[in-house]
Design a protein around this motif. Structure first.
Motif, short mmCIF file in Angstrom:
data_model
loop_
_atom_site.label_atom_id
_atom_site.label_comp_id
_atom_site.label_asym_id
_atom_site.label_seq_id
_atom_site.Cartn_x
_atom_site.Cartn_y
_atom_site.Cartn_z
N ALA A 287 9.80 0.86 -3.71
CA ALA A 287 9.52 -0.08 -2.62
C ALA A 287 10.47 0.16 -1.45
O ALA A 287 10.07 0.12 -0.29
CB ALA A 287 9.63 -1.51 -3.12
N TYR B 265 6.14 -6.22 -1.26
CA TYR B 265 6.02 -5.33 -2.41
C TYR B 265 6.40 -6.12 -3.66
O TYR B 265 7.47 -6.71 -3.73
CB TYR B 265 6.94 -4.12 -2.27
CG TYR B 265 6.60 -3.28 -1.06
CD1 TYR B 265 5.54 -2.39 -1.10
CD2 TYR B 265 7.33 -3.40 0.12
CE1 TYR B 265 5.21 -1.63 0.00
CE2 TYR B 265 7.00 -2.65 1.23
CZ TYR B 265 5.95 -1.76 1.17
OH TYR B 265 5.62 -1.01 2.27
N GLU C 183 4.47 -14.42 -4.93
CA GLU C 183 3.76 -13.38 -4.18
C GLU C 183 2.87 -13.96 -3.09
O GLU C 183 2.91 -13.51 -1.95
CB GLU C 183 2.93 -12.52 -5.13
CG GLU C 183 2.17 -11.42 -4.39
CD GLU C 183 1.36 -10.54 -5.32
OE1 GLU C 183 0.77 -9.58 -4.81
OE2 GLU C 183 1.33 -10.81 -6.54
N ILE D 56 7.43 -6.10 -7.47
CA ILE D 56 8.07 -5.12 -8.36
C ILE D 56 8.53 -5.77 -9.66
O ILE D 56 8.53 -6.99 -9.80
CB ILE D 56 9.27 -4.45 -7.67
CG1 ILE D 56 10.36 -5.48 -7.35
CG2 ILE D 56 8.84 -3.72 -6.41
CD1 ILE D 56 11.68 -4.87 -6.92
N LYS E 143 9.51 2.87 0.91
CA LYS E 143 8.38 2.55 1.80
C LYS E 143 8.81 1.78 3.05
O LYS E 143 8.04 1.69 4.00
CB LYS E 143 7.34 1.72 1.04
CG LYS E 143 6.68 2.49 -0.09
CD LYS E 143 5.73 1.57 -0.85
CE LYS E 143 5.14 2.29 -2.05
NZ LYS E 143 4.29 1.39 -2.85
N ASP F 24 10.86 0.54 -9.68
CA ASP F 24 9.95 -0.14 -8.76
C ASP F 24 10.66 -0.49 -7.46
O ASP F 24 10.11 -0.32 -6.36
CB ASP F 24 9.40 -1.42 -9.38
CG ASP F 24 8.40 -1.19 -10.50
OD1 ASP F 24 7.99 -0.04 -10.72
OD2 ASP F 24 8.04 -2.18 -11.15
N GLU G 40 4.90 -7.52 5.26
CA GLU G 40 4.95 -6.46 4.24
C GLU G 40 5.60 -7.02 2.98
O GLU G 40 6.74 -7.45 2.99
CB GLU G 40 5.77 -5.28 4.78
CG GLU G 40 5.58 -4.01 4.05
CD GLU G 40 6.26 -2.84 4.79
OE1 GLU G 40 6.15 -1.73 4.29
OE2 GLU G 40 6.88 -3.06 5.85
N LYS H 288 3.28 -13.37 0.92
CA LYS H 288 2.24 -12.73 1.71
C LYS H 288 1.77 -13.60 2.87
O LYS H 288 1.36 -13.08 3.91
CB LYS H 288 1.06 -12.34 0.82
CG LYS H 288 1.37 -11.13 -0.05
CD LYS H 288 0.19 -10.73 -0.90
CE LYS H 288 0.51 -9.46 -1.68
NZ LYS H 288 -0.59 -9.04 -2.54
#
Length: 145
Positions: A141, A120, A109, A122, A144, A137, A118, A113
């Motif tokens: 995602a 997500y 993660e 999950i 979005k 999940d 962007e 990032k």
């Protein structure tokens, strides 16, 4: 009935995690199988439509289920556990398969990032769960994007 020390039938113990497939497979090799579960019941997080046939197969294959059992020791010939009353019980075992549960795993993660606008997170990266949760999940995602 759990095999006594005088019986020659090998006893396999499967420390239960999510499903009974491994216990079923071992039972098909003519081993006496016992599932030790720390919780009061097995398959509690399984969808009912999967849980019922799983429980039926475990019963048909005469797989023993011991709940409220906390494993305390494993040695070359036996597994010891404490029952709900705190009694220490040892049962003979020729084979032990351990499945002591799982937890969320999310090593990427922060890297994602740092390199993406962007991200997500999950599925089991958020919380250890099952495929249905991960699919939901992923679907959310995807909406979005």
């Amino acid at each position: 009935m759990i095999a006594s020390m005088h019986e020659v039938t090998p006893l396999s113990l499967f420390f239960f995690s999510k499903s009974g497939e491994t216990a079923e497979f071992i039972a098909q090799t003519n081993h006496d199988v016992t599932i030790l579960e720390m919780k009061p019941a097995i398959l509690t997080d399984m969808v009912v439509t999967n849980m019922i046939p799983n429980m039926e197969r475990l019963h048909q294959q005469q797989i023993k289920i011991v709940t409220n059992a906390t494993v305390s020791k494993i040695n070359e010939n036996a597994v010891s556990y404490k029952n709900a009353d705190g009694d220490e019980i040892a049962i003979p075992a020729s084979t032990v398969v351990s499945a002591f549960g799982y937890k969320a795993y999310n090593p990427l993660e922060n890297v994602a990032k740092e390199n993406c606008n962007e991200v997500y997170v999950i599925g089991s990266a958020v919380k250890a769960g099952n495929a249905l949760t991960a699919i939901q999940d992923g679907y959310q995602a995807g909406l979005k994007l």
